[in-house]
Write an enzyme that holds these catalytic residues in place. Structure first.
Site, short mmCIF file in Angstrom:
data_model
loop_
_atom_site.label_atom_id
_atom_site.label_comp_id
_atom_site.label_asym_id
_atom_site.label_seq_id
_atom_site.Cartn_x
_atom_site.Cartn_y
_atom_site.Cartn_z
N LYS A 126 1.50 8.61 15.35
CA LYS A 126 2.59 9.65 15.04
C LYS A 126 3.50 8.89 14.27
O LYS A 126 3.81 7.64 14.47
CB LYS A 126 3.03 10.27 16.23
CG LYS A 126 3.73 11.62 15.81
CD LYS A 126 2.76 12.52 16.11
CE LYS A 126 3.28 14.04 15.45
NZ LYS A 126 2.44 15.16 15.87
N ASP A 166 3.49 17.74 10.55
CA ASP A 166 3.68 18.09 11.74
C ASP A 166 5.15 18.96 11.12
O ASP A 166 5.33 19.41 10.22
CB ASP A 166 4.14 17.00 12.78
CG ASP A 166 4.44 17.17 14.14
OD1 ASP A 166 3.69 17.66 14.66
OD2 ASP A 166 5.62 17.38 14.45
#
Ligand code: NDP
Ligand code: 2IT
Length: 446
Positions: A126, A166
């Site tokens: 991430k 995201d």
């Protein structure tokens, strides 16, 4: 608390100070896994969980850019490469002022188990930045994305690490970052997912997280012989995940009565039908406005600074951000008769909210299972990029449905308790863990 969990968490907290979201995510997983590891000592001796909670690599970098007034701005960029035991690092990029290392480590850790659950060959990572896209011009967003990718490009690649979107990163940002990657590396590859159709994207990727969360809710309801038909539904957020959750609920005969953003929520008792949803998509994706404008347009209530959980519903889809449902919210949801929680967001429920769901035997699908549809279709986008052939809408949607069914089955296999209650938290944690743990055992101490 189990003394072994307590001891493990003391180590995690000492090694990772001031990262409460990372502690929270690891704690939830440790509670499921430590008893399982005790029964399977090969994982214990190889210290698999200790290794999985230590990122393989973290990259932190300066992102300087010039705003429209000619001023210099500096943001911080990150990529957490958490685990590559079963495939290249894979996971989104978040652009939001609250981004810090602890938040990205929690998200990367969740991603590792989530990606394993999809059955596709993807490791976990991430990244993102504390850049705030709100109020920035298209040109400012482009210059930021170019500067961000100028550094990130040397660390990623289609067989190394494949980022996606995201919070705060959608089609526009992926486009700017892909353009810069291609320009610097002189390669047209599947290095990012969430690309537009014309240049290597997959059909259904924008829809996939929301659709998947709804398919997962349907699977959970199915275990009770029930469906979404006629159900009143509360959704939080109004971004990518919330929008396509609403679209799929409408298609399956449910009625979505709430949406929100960081300013507050709207309650439309008549339901947010497809026409109103199209207006929301234009508001949020093109005009980049606030959800309060919906209340003026469609004459309904707007509750400033509030979250939607006080509105009676049968099914709730938290789809905005972490820790957006607390204990009091969970109590109100239960009191009002809510029976299903399917998490579109990552870790939207606090630990004591989860306890309320489970004590009241709700059908509770945690994010790493319920929202895995997004990264699953990212995996399918990678497959199509490797083949250099696009699949049809029907083909991708069919595969997505099958993957969500398999994730549900895995939760049932690993999470069914002696009384018959399906503990989807244990199911997802253990189901995701086994494949990674076996891969790590096979690959030695690396
Ligand atoms: P978007 O940026 O498209 O939308 C985010 C929405 O959540 C906006 O309505 C935003 O409101 C709201 N929101 C964000 N932060 C906060 C906050 N701190 N407090 C209140 N509201 C907030 O993001 P996505 O829809 O992509 O992501 C939503 C959630 O889903 C996140 O938890 C993400 O990690 C998760 N997720 C996303 C996937 C994807 O494929 N995109 C896949 C799996 C999970 P505002 O505009 O006011 O900021
Ligand atoms: O949290 C998530 O799973 C995502 N933001 C999607 C990641 C991806 O690589 O598609």
């Amino acid at each position: 608390m189990d003394p072994k969990v307590e001891q493990f968490m003391a180590m995690i907290k000492a090694k990772n100070p001031a990262q409460p979201e990372f502690h929270q995510a690891v704690h939830e997983v440790a509670e499921s896994l430590i008893p399982f590891i005790e029964e399977n000592p090969k994982y214990k001796h190889a210290k698999i969980l200790e290794r999985m909670t230590e990122p393989e690599r973290i990259i932190i970098f300066r992102v300087p850019w010039i705003n429209d007034k000619g001023g210099v701005e500096i943001n911080r960029g990150f990529r957490v490469e958490m685990n590559s035991a079963i495939g290249p690092y894979k996971g989104g990029l978040r652009f939001h002022p609250t981004v810090n290392l602890g938040i990205l480590k929690f998200l990367a850790f969740e991603q590792v188990l989530k990606n394993s659950l999809t059955t596709l060959p993807m490791g976990g990572g991430k990244g993102g930045s504390d850049f705030d896209p709100k109020g920035k011009s298209d040109n400012e967003v482009m210059r930021f994305c170019q500067s961000f990718m100028t550094e990130l490009q040397r660390h990623i690649g289609p067989d190394t690490d494949v980022p996606a979107g995201d919070i705060g990163v959608g089609g526009r940002e992926i486009g700017y970052m892909f353009g810069q990657y291609k320009r610097i590396r002189n390669e047209f590859t599947g290095v990012l997912t969430g690309k537009a159709l014309e240049w290597g994207g997959s059909l259904i990727r924008p829809e996939a997280t929301g659709y998947g969360a709804v398919y997962f809710a349907q699977e959970m309801l199915n275990t009770k012989g029930d469906s979404l038909e006629g159900k009143t539904v509360a959704v939080s957020g109004s971004g990518n995940v919330a929008q396509f959750t609403t679209q799929k609920v409408n298609e399956l005969g449910g009625k979505v009565v709430t949406l929100s953003d960081s300013g507050g929520f709207i309650h439309d008792p008549n339901g947010i039908d497809d026409e109103k949803l199209a207006w929301v998509m234009d508001l949020k994706n093109i005009r980049r406005g606030r959800i309060s404008e919906y209340a003026q347009k469609y004459s309904c209530e707007y509750y400033e600074g509030k979250r939607p959980w006080g509105i009676p519903c049968d099914v709730a889809f938290p789809s905005a951000t972490e820790n957006e449902v607390n204990k009091e919210d969970a109590e109100v949801l239960v009191k009002n008769g809510c029976k299903v929680i399917s998490e579109g967001a990552n870790m939207p429920s606090t630990p004591d909210a989860i306890e309320i769901y489970q004590n009241n035997k709700l059908l509770y699908g945690p994010g790493k299972a319920a929202n895995a549809g997004g990264v699953a279709v990212s995996g399918l986008e990678m497959t199509q990029n490797s083949m250099r052939l696009p699949w049809s809408r029907e083909e991708v949607d069919q595969r997505l449905q099958t993957i969500m069914k398999n994730i549900h089955a895995s939760c049932v296999e690993f999470g069914t308790e002696s009384g018959g209650y399906i503990n989807y938290v244990n199911g997802a944690n253990i189901g995701g863990f086994v494949k990674i743990a076996n891969a790590m055992l096979a690959q030695g101490v690396v």
